[in-house]
Design a protein around this motif. Structure first.
Motif, PDB file in Angstrom:
ATOM      1  N   GLY A 555       0.819  -1.200   0.000  1.00  0.00           N
ATOM      2  CA  GLY A 555       0.000   0.000   0.000  1.00  0.00           C
ATOM      3  C   GLY A 555       0.855   1.252   0.000  1.00  0.00           C
ATOM      4  O   GLY A 555       2.081   1.199  -0.188  1.00  0.00           O
ATOM      5  N   PRO A 556       0.255   2.433   0.231  1.00  0.00           N
ATOM      6  CA  PRO A 556       1.006   3.691   0.180  1.00  0.00           C
ATOM      7  C   PRO A 556       2.192   3.695   1.140  1.00  0.00           C
ATOM      8  O   PRO A 556       2.049   3.392   2.328  1.00  0.00           O
ATOM      9  CB  PRO A 556      -0.044   4.733   0.580  1.00  0.00           C
ATOM     10  N   TRP A 557       3.356   4.060   0.600  1.00  0.00           N
ATOM     11  CA  TRP A 557       4.612   3.929   1.340  1.00  0.00           C
ATOM     12  C   TRP A 557       5.364   5.261   1.286  1.00  0.00           C
ATOM     13  O   TRP A 557       5.677   5.757   0.209  1.00  0.00           O
ATOM     14  CB  TRP A 557       5.458   2.833   0.700  1.00  0.00           C
ATOM     15  N   PRO A 558       5.674   5.863   2.438  1.00  0.00           N
ATOM     16  CA  PRO A 558       6.359   7.161   2.430  1.00  0.00           C
ATOM     17  C   PRO A 558       7.819   7.007   2.015  1.00  0.00           C
ATOM     18  O   PRO A 558       8.523   6.128   2.506  1.00  0.00           O
ATOM     19  CB  PRO A 558       6.242   7.613   3.891  1.00  0.00           C
ATOM     20  N   VAL A 559       8.252   7.875   1.116  1.00  0.00           N
ATOM     21  CA  VAL A 559       9.623   7.815   0.625  1.00  0.00           C
ATOM     22  C   VAL A 559      10.473   8.926   1.237  1.00  0.00           C
ATOM     23  O   VAL A 559      11.604   8.699   1.659  1.00  0.00           O
ATOM     24  CB  VAL A 559       9.636   7.907  -0.913  1.00  0.00           C
TER      25      VAL A 559
END
Length: 652
Positions: A555-559
């Motif tokens: 799912g959405p993954w902070p970079v």
């Protein structure tokens, strides 16, 4: 912190067969037996035991290979890789004609599922359990559960029997739900046989699952590892050494001056007659009805000079959860495990003629607690077979420890929170058995001391990969679900820190995936019943890591988080068809923080393509946190319905 289901710790009694009926040991290791599954598409290692120098022939289907037992009586062969298929027969035959067969063996994918209580949680406890159990009929999905055991040294054999079983309503009922639902999804997609190995134990900390090779590289473990090595040969010496550390900790937390501690005869304070050896919640004492904390038990026993001079052990029965036990002020043992009778060797000189004071501090952190067991389990037992009973409850007293004492230090030989003991008995005996991957659901027991968890998890994954001879072995990490009180303002949270440590460990490992479960928990139950969706998300990670799936694994993954003139921009990957906010016009649960703990504030955020913009305001912007707290409410998802992982990032 203890987080677990209270599974019984079986202590079986083993009866030796008469010499005339004794059978030769099995030729095949217990991993190789009827209904097993071997890993496809890689060389197949098979091993076992035979008399030193004995020659054997191993056949699997139409393949044959020769082996010879080494000087220690162990043999090993490696068969060429095979595609999925079967059933086959595996046979090991000695030159003398002795033979062992394993029938109905399949070739497919094998997954190891491990961790603490949320991995152990059975199919019988899930939402819709009756329906799930009723339709569990899959002859090509095979199950193995490894019994809870510990050992001071890595074992080659299991200390309790293991068994491969076909999936039926009867066999799946008590099997790991998260593991089963994951594999059921993968079976539907891959159409190959699968074998599941469940090695899980509720309430266990990660160090109990890390092999000594991993701990030896950890500077923080150096002192306790040295103490564990002493304990292997001299338990009384190691216990006394650790006990001095425990005593110093207690004095610092309780405020008791030296000589006034509960293990000293002169300890001040009111001691109450002990009602029973039932859990203290059942004593009809109002202040203990919901008490989680430490309680002290004391009694005295009178010995003759001859008795005091004998070799002896102190037997106390089981304690729930943890005990620290003293005789005449001398620390004699610390154990963190429930349901296990305490038996501690007493060093020479511990006992004395006349009155001997026994003091036991029992810590309970969840549900019922206390010093338990039957009268025959409490005694001073001498090496000559005689004993002096400590039956009670008459002659025993109790009192509460001061509030705020907290979680004591843990001895490295403890079953639940010690070093390597569970790995040694439950994972090491699996050997180099071929695996497609491993699923790990653990961390609740480390939430009280979360610092460094990412490094511990990374070292465990590396060491397990070494054991299974698979440097790129996929690991699926189930992130901790929401559990505990809601917060109306930013808070510090051990559970959130563990979630972020899990995220960071996965981010640093190209062969790991994170199953985000922040929306699958239960505010009032640390064991949420929705394991079906946990299984779905683990399977999605497996698809992406091992089967060529195109969807994001987590799912959405902070970079990264970058400062802009009026905002902090957080860039995400894993958005698939895009970011969206459920039930609101914008995502919530973003925080901006200074450097120090307690400096966070909620901040307004908006979605900008694959990024989130957080209004900077006038406060500090050194860090950004999302979905922080024990049970935060978070609404940022991607278009496939996966939630964004909780995280903390520095703002650059």
């Amino acid at each position: 912190m203890m987080m677990l289901s209270r599974s019984a710790l079986a202590l079986p009694m083993l009866f030796a067969a008469p010499a005339f009926a004794q059978e030769a040991p099995p030729l095949l290791h217990p991993m190789f037996q009827d209904h097993g599954v071997l890993q496809r598409d890689r060389p197949i290692a098979i091993w076992g035991d035979a008399p030193a120098g004995q020659s054997l022939e191993v056949t699997f289907g139409d393949r044959k290979i020769q082996a010879r037992a080494d000087k220690d009586g162990h043999w090993r062969v490696e068969l060429p890789a095979m595609p999925a298929g079967g059933p086959y027969t595996l046979t090991a035959t000695t030159r003398g004609g002795r033979s062992q067969r394993a029938e109905d063996v399949l070739v497919g994918d094998v997954w190891l599922c491990s961790g603490q209580s949320n991995m152990e949680y059975p199919v019988s406890g899930v939402l819709g359990a009756a329906g799930e159990i009723g339709k569990a009929n899959d002859p090509e999905l095979r199950l193995m559960t490894i019994e809870k055991k510990t050992s001071l040294n890595p074992e080659r054999q299991f200390s309790a029997p293991v068994q491969w079983q076909r999936t039926t309503p009867e066999t799946v009922r008590d099997f790991s739900a998260a593991c089963y639902f994951m594999a059921r999804d993968l079976r539907a997609l891959q159409k190959v046989p699968m074998g599941l190995i469940d090695a899980s134990w509720g309430g266990t900390a990660i160090d109990a699952w890390r092999p000594e090779s991993a701990l030896a590289k950890d500077p923080a473990a150096r002192e306790d590892l040295a103490l564990l090595r002493i304990y292997r040969t001299d338990p009384a010496k190691a216990s006394a050494s650790f006990g001095e550390r425990w005593k110093a900790w207690y004095r610092g937390k309780s405020g008791d001056a030296a000589g006034n501690e509960p293990w000293q005869a002169a300890a001040p304070g009111e001691w109450h007659p002990l009602p029973s050896f039932d859990p203290w919640e059942k004593w009809s004492v109002a202040e203990l009805a919901q008490y989680n904390g430490m309680l002290w038990y004391r009694t005295e026993v009178t010995l003759t000079a001859a008795q005091a001079a004998k070799s002896a052990t102190l037997a106390l029965g089981p304690a729930d959860d943890m005990d620290a036990s003293f005789v005449n002020g001398v620390p004699v043992g610390v154990t963190y495990a429930w349901g296990v009778p305490r038996v501690y060797a007493l060093a020479p000189g511990t006992l004395k003629a006349g009155k001997n004071l026994i003091a036991v501090g029992v810590l309970d952190t969840w549900a019922e607690g206390g010093l338990l067991g039957t009268p025959d389990q409490r005694a001073i037992r001498f090496a000559d077979g005689t004993a002096v009973p400590l039956a009670g409850p008459e002659g025993w007293t109790w009192r509460k420890a001061p509030a705020g004492v907290g979680d004591p230090p843990h001895a490295p030989w403890e079953a639940i929170a010690g070093f390597s003991g569970i790995y040694n008995a439950m994972v090491a005996p699996i050997g180099a058995y071929g695996l497609r991957g491993a699923a790990w659901y653990q961390g609740e027991a480390n939430a009280g001391a979360p610092d460094g968890y990412a490094g511990k998890l990374a070292s465990m994954m590396a060491a397990w990969r070494d054991q299974f001879a698979s440097p790129a072995l996929p690991f699926l990490i189930a992130q901790l679900s929401n559990w505990g009180p809601r917060a109306s303002k930013p808070v510090e949270s051990g559970f959130s820190q563990i979630r972020d440590e899990q995220r960071r460990a996965v981010a640093a490992d190209p062969h790991a995936a994170l199953a985000v479960t922040i929306d699958l928990g239960d505010v009032v139950d640390i064991h949420p019943a929705n394991k079906l969706d946990v299984g779905h998300r683990l399977a999605r990670g497996a698809e992406a890591l091992t089967y060529g799936g195109k969807a994001s694994p987590s799912g959405p993954w902070p970079v990264e988080a970058k400062r802009e003139p009026d905002a902090v921009r957080v860039r995400f990957t894993g958005v698939d068809t895009g970011l969206l906010a459920y039930s609101a016009a914008q995502p919530i649960s973003f925080e901006l923080c200074g450097v120090a703990p307690g400096s966070c504030r909620f901040a307004t955020a908006t979605i900008a393509g694959n990024d989130v913009l957080i209004a900077a305001g006038t406060g500090p912007t050194d860090r950004v946190r999302f979905c922080w707290g024990d049970s935060p409410i978070c609404n940022l998802y991607n278009g496939t319905g996966l939630p964004a992982t909780p995280f903390e990032l520095p703002v650059r």
